[in-house]
Design a protein around this motif. Structure first.
Motif, short mmCIF file in Angstrom:
data_model
loop_
_atom_site.label_atom_id
_atom_site.label_comp_id
_atom_site.label_asym_id
_atom_site.label_seq_id
_atom_site.Cartn_x
_atom_site.Cartn_y
_atom_site.Cartn_z
N GLY A 278 -11.98 3.82 3.23
CA GLY A 278 -12.95 4.76 2.65
C GLY A 278 -13.49 5.79 3.62
N ARG B 263 -6.15 14.96 2.00
CA ARG B 263 -5.90 13.67 2.63
C ARG B 263 -6.85 12.63 2.04
NH1 ARG B 263 -3.55 12.37 7.77
NH2 ARG B 263 -2.95 14.56 7.95
N GLU B 264 -6.33 11.52 1.55
CA GLU B 264 -7.20 10.54 0.90
C GLU B 264 -8.21 9.93 1.88
OE1 GLU B 264 -4.44 7.90 -1.16
OE2 GLU B 264 -4.95 8.92 -3.02
N ALA B 265 -7.82 9.79 3.15
CA ALA B 265 -8.77 9.25 4.13
C ALA B 265 -9.95 10.19 4.29
CB ALA B 265 -8.08 9.03 5.48
N ALA B 266 -9.71 11.50 4.15
CA ALA B 266 -10.78 12.48 4.30
C ALA B 266 -11.65 12.54 3.06
CB ALA B 266 -10.18 13.86 4.60
N GLY C 230 -6.74 7.54 -8.30
CA GLY C 230 -6.28 6.64 -9.34
C GLY C 230 -4.77 6.46 -9.33
N ARG C 231 -4.04 7.55 -9.10
CA ARG C 231 -2.59 7.49 -9.08
C ARG C 231 -2.11 6.59 -7.94
NH1 ARG C 231 1.01 9.93 -6.15
NH2 ARG C 231 3.13 10.19 -6.94
N GLY D 111 -12.27 10.13 1.20
CA GLY D 111 -13.11 8.92 1.17
C GLY D 111 -12.66 7.87 0.18
N LYS D 112 -11.58 8.14 -0.55
CA LYS D 112 -11.07 7.05 -1.38
C LYS D 112 -9.64 7.35 -1.86
CE LYS D 112 -12.89 8.55 -5.83
NZ LYS D 112 -13.47 8.10 -7.09
N GLN D 113 -8.98 6.29 -2.23
CA GLN D 113 -7.65 6.42 -2.79
C GLN D 113 -7.78 6.83 -4.25
OE1 GLN D 113 -6.41 2.35 -1.65
NE2 GLN D 113 -4.88 3.35 -0.37
N VAL E 151 -9.43 1.67 -12.83
CA VAL E 151 -8.81 2.99 -12.78
C VAL E 151 -7.53 2.99 -13.60
CG1 VAL E 151 -7.62 4.59 -11.23
CG2 VAL E 151 -9.83 3.62 -10.57
N VAL F 294 -3.71 4.13 -6.45
CA VAL F 294 -4.06 2.74 -6.73
C VAL F 294 -3.07 2.14 -7.73
CG1 VAL F 294 -5.80 1.29 -7.85
CG2 VAL F 294 -6.50 3.02 -6.18
N GLU F 295 -2.77 2.90 -8.77
CA GLU F 295 -1.85 2.45 -9.81
C GLU F 295 -0.46 2.16 -9.21
OE1 GLU F 295 -2.68 4.63 -13.57
OE2 GLU F 295 -0.51 4.84 -13.64
N GLU G 42 0.86 -1.19 0.00
CA GLU G 42 0.00 0.00 0.00
C GLU G 42 0.89 1.24 0.00
OE1 GLU G 42 -3.27 0.15 2.70
OE2 GLU G 42 -3.99 -1.84 2.13
N TYR G 43 0.37 2.28 -0.61
CA TYR G 43 1.14 3.50 -0.83
C TYR G 43 0.32 4.69 -0.37
CZ TYR G 43 3.18 7.27 -3.79
OH TYR G 43 3.74 8.43 -4.27
N GLY G 44 0.96 5.64 0.23
CA GLY G 44 0.27 6.86 0.62
C GLY G 44 1.24 8.02 0.61
N ARG H 254 -5.51 0.93 6.63
CA ARG H 254 -5.31 2.30 6.16
C ARG H 254 -6.68 2.96 5.96
NH1 ARG H 254 -0.84 4.62 3.27
NH2 ARG H 254 0.30 2.70 3.68
#
Lengths: 237, 237, 237, 237, 237, 237
Positions: free
Chosen positions: E81, A76-79, A85-86, A81-83, B88, A88-89, A62-64, E76
């Motif tokens: 989500g 913030r991706e947690a805020a 596209g970049r 509500g989703k990760q 995605v 995920v890739e 997993e990447y953040g 995470r």
């Protein structure tokens, strides 16, 4: 010619500090110039449903990015509500790359999750994540070996990655952010310690490239990965 | 040797039916063997915020698979509440690939969205989407040209894509699903009508490959793309 | 008087192409004029939790519209992160309607999911989905019967649906989109092959209707459904 | 014969307590037997984008059930992260039904949102919501009239709703929960004070019905709605 | 008596490394024993809608934990989500606490977002976040002052926080994780440099406490906060 | 001096109507002045995973506000797709507070969920929820006792809560909305029937407070809680 003053085949300074956090089975803070990524490896006894009962292990990633790892603050991706596209890739790439260096039979039915969190970004975060992620993975699997939980080494070879691109008409190694945002053509090259290729991703945003240019970039990448592999070896020795 | 009986450099039958739906500015149903993708192009006068006022156009893509396009039913992404990582990744690839063939100044400040929906899948859906998506894009831009909304052609060249991989130790062209699920190494190659490269994605799931193998796959891909470009030309003439 | 030139009790041309996709246990492409819906039926051995262990089967449905099935592009529901209210309402109707024609004891403890995906829309997509969905269901249950997985036919009767409405003051059969968007009163009528009613949904957007008008619409619907049932019979014979 | 001992054409006791909450422009607690719904009407000066600038008003509705309004606790929709299909279907019905009784020109460019929250459920919550929702709407529009914000009455007629169904082979009026959960056929009938029909929803869960049966249910519904309209009139006088 | 061997009024070693990342207007890595939090402050010219045009500034905070900051890996939040209840509660506390020390008129109509990301956790992460967050805020506002964007200091006083609790029957200062997970009663105390209170949160999980006990904890907290304030002063001097 | 004319240590009128809904194992409508909260307690035989098999029970709470409980309509949380930060914070507080008064061994391995839904809000909804929630819990546990499902009382003591704050420079008891929105310092105090403290939450929005002021508020709170406990006792007797 390069904004940083480096010559075309020169990597940024690389440092790998192992044991950066205490809870993870393996961890390091990898710095490729101003790109800093904290990599941790977590060993768990459960595996994903699709391999349950096969005796095979699994490695995933997993990447953040911390919101202010970049020049302007990102949401913030947690805020949100989703990760994105970049994200995920990238995390799919990290996982695939690391798995290519793993003997899943030797690992046994357990999962190792490699988390790569970018504390500071200056281009090349996915390559730094793969390179540092392998170090975390090495340290974690060393624990399994020294505790005799497993008896044969599940890591077949080093896995490391570097980006190259055509900047100002010139193939260059290890793009930093100012170069990356200008380069029409760039690629990420994941390779083993033995020089075999694992993943090649070359793309042209609004441009094209020839096979000759592709080969020039791969030549640069081979040299860069060799350097990174040496740093990995040093860090885990 | 190949499950389909094809020889190693043989593509599946290709057909492109233009005008498959009536509302879209451009549309086609592309069939690469048993992989069937409906591609539509939608022209809108608005552009994404980051290019507003620049006079440049934008081309983007979305990708979907009907739940029973595959051998076993997959959960509908609209029902599960998000697009999966694979979706995605693919739609970002399609968008990037098509943009590489577009003169965004000539397009002017408007957006074309290419939707690629897989009605039936048998491997190679992302390559079929790029190839068919270009046809929809060509038809839509033709409308802009013949209506004199724009005066110079925004399409620089054809864009088409094909997958190749190492199946049973042998480099083969245009993997179908039985091959794709077995191949340790495979790649997607996006190229122009003139033979330039746009995007190369080669990966090894739990394996590695050499530069020689990579070159063999690219040789196959160049031949395959040439064939697809001929089919595109025929379809839009 | 009608935009299409049809007379008030005239349906649009109907065609049902079975076997439109190869993976599904049953599939068809139904065309009611310019409304084209791909219907597939998937048989699975699992049932929803609330009937587990009862020996009863279940039939459910999902509905979707491709983004450019309509005159202007609609946002993809998978991208917006949820199914809209209209989608939810329609797929619940399709599921309820089809279940009314199913002997759930004869089906046995398995689930059939009917997916209805609108490739092109011109009014009446929910009715086309029910009518085509029944054909997919018939083909799938035929497979269960011919494979002797089940021994008695779980389909009690045909299920088909048609819309009627008051357009320009006149009750008309089988509304197309231009009529539908103007009609103050319209209804969807789901019936069996034997002429029994399954579901009646009549509503007035900003208007009202009398019982007499309702009866006129039902008369039209009975004739329309009879025609659709004949087309279904022909398609599955 | 009916679990409650009522005869077939007998409604449950109906009470409507207006002004149940102090903040809303209109509010009531409607009790149809043991079904208790709190209805509030909120007036806002903004309208949805699609009617901005038209001078027309809008009436919309939202519906919710408290988690323990029912015999067993249901998951709170806010916690599960979305409104279920049933909720969406019901609130769309309430909105459509109320709009049928509204002169949107007289209302002027403002929106009234009717919230219907079920405090206790025993069958027929959607019909109680429509009937009580109209009372809240009446009280709110009265405020607009008495404050001379608008000068002509935007409410054309009463709107009320009742459910009927075939229980134990017998058409009955105003189903309570024990009846509703057994009835193979049931319908919701929305009508005006003047006896015109607004919405008819008759469905058969795993069954069918004849036109004769439909007519019997409508006869019952007409009597029931007349009773509800009288209660509404009394409550708002 | 304490697992760490500390005496009851002894804090863990505290260090604050400023400038830990280069992009943020202010940043530090605060370490309270084995609890390590990276705090960054981002200045933006936009403010939330509810204060637009008032001339007042805003300070807000977000909080996150890296998945392997803890002893076992946590999911995470970006992947699941949404931010969990604990995260939301903590980031609201950090924001409220920091705002209590800010002169929003002096700050002017701009927003400062303080991001607190836990790299390693060993109890007391919310208190470390407040204490380190203030340092980031101080550094960022210093930049505004030295660039003469603002002319009077928006920071009224230091803000720092510490946790205390009753462990093994004994009031102790600065709970680490082994203590925190055992303590029936614990509190978080946010105070200013001048010893005024900003926020008191004392709770008893499955227990109660007396006013005397509460006062003993506050006495400890006052001493702890004084120590933290001294460390802050040293770090930003 | 207070907007309501109350003196500083005067609570609003309190009423508790038990059995307000019929399905829940325990329920009441608590009114603290114009703040009206419907509290229900639901007993279920399942417990959360983390205590399965321990023999211990669990008490949890959920909180909601009807959209028009407030002066202006708030967006329905079910429609916006998540519970806001304030909701999450409040329901965690209610759960923790009630658990402090529960003997989880005596309760046995079952879960009681207390739902607190605000029908009308005028300040102090979280305190009313705790106070009314305890009544619902008492009624539900009484059922378990009288049905001899459990033999020893799981409720150790009353739990009740009140808010106090500094309004216009003066410590006052039981803030209503006009006071709450002006008070720079306010606190929520949860206590037992025996006067022990369970939770203290004092905060200063853009202000600070001294220990003396804190003590004055606690004095007021002790008196207020005593009054509420008497009302609880009366309601459940």
């Amino acid at each position: 010619m390069r904004p940083s003053g480096r010559n075309v085949s020169e990597m940024r300074p690389v440092s790998i500090e192992t044991g950066f956090t205490k809870h993870a089975e393996g961890s390091c803070l990898i710095k490729i110039g101003d790109t800093h990524v904290l990599c941790t490896a977590t060993i768990e006894d459960r595996v994903p449903p699709f391999i349950k009962g096969t005796g095979l292990g699994w490695v995933t990633a997993e990447y953040g990015m911390l919101p202010r790892a970049t020049n302007t603050r990102m949401r913030r991706e947690a805020a949100s509500g989703k990760q994105g596209g970049r994200t995920v890739e990238i995390q799919r790439l990290i996982g695939r790359s690391l798995r290519a260096g793993v003997d899943r039979v030797a690992l046994g039915e357990r999962q190792i999750t490699v988390d790569c969190d970018v504390l500071q970004a200056d281009g090349g975060t996915r390559c730094a994540s793969i390179t540092g992620g392998w170090v975390a993975l090495r340290l974690a699997t060393n624990k399994l070996l020294s505790a005799k939980v497993i008896t044969s080494d599940p890591l077949i070879d080093h896995v490391a990655a570097v980006s190259c691109g055509i900047y100002a008409g010139q193939p260059v190694l290890d793009l930093d952010y100012p170069e990356d945002s200008e380069a029409g053509v760039d690629g990420n090259f994941v390779m083993t310690g033995g020089g075999k290729m694992i993943e090649t991703q070359m793309s042209a945003e609004g441009a094209t490239y020839s096979r000759d240019q592709m080969n020039e970039l791969i030549d640069l990448a081979e040299a860069g990965v060799a350097e990174l592999v040496a740093k990995q070896a040093e860090a885990v020795s």
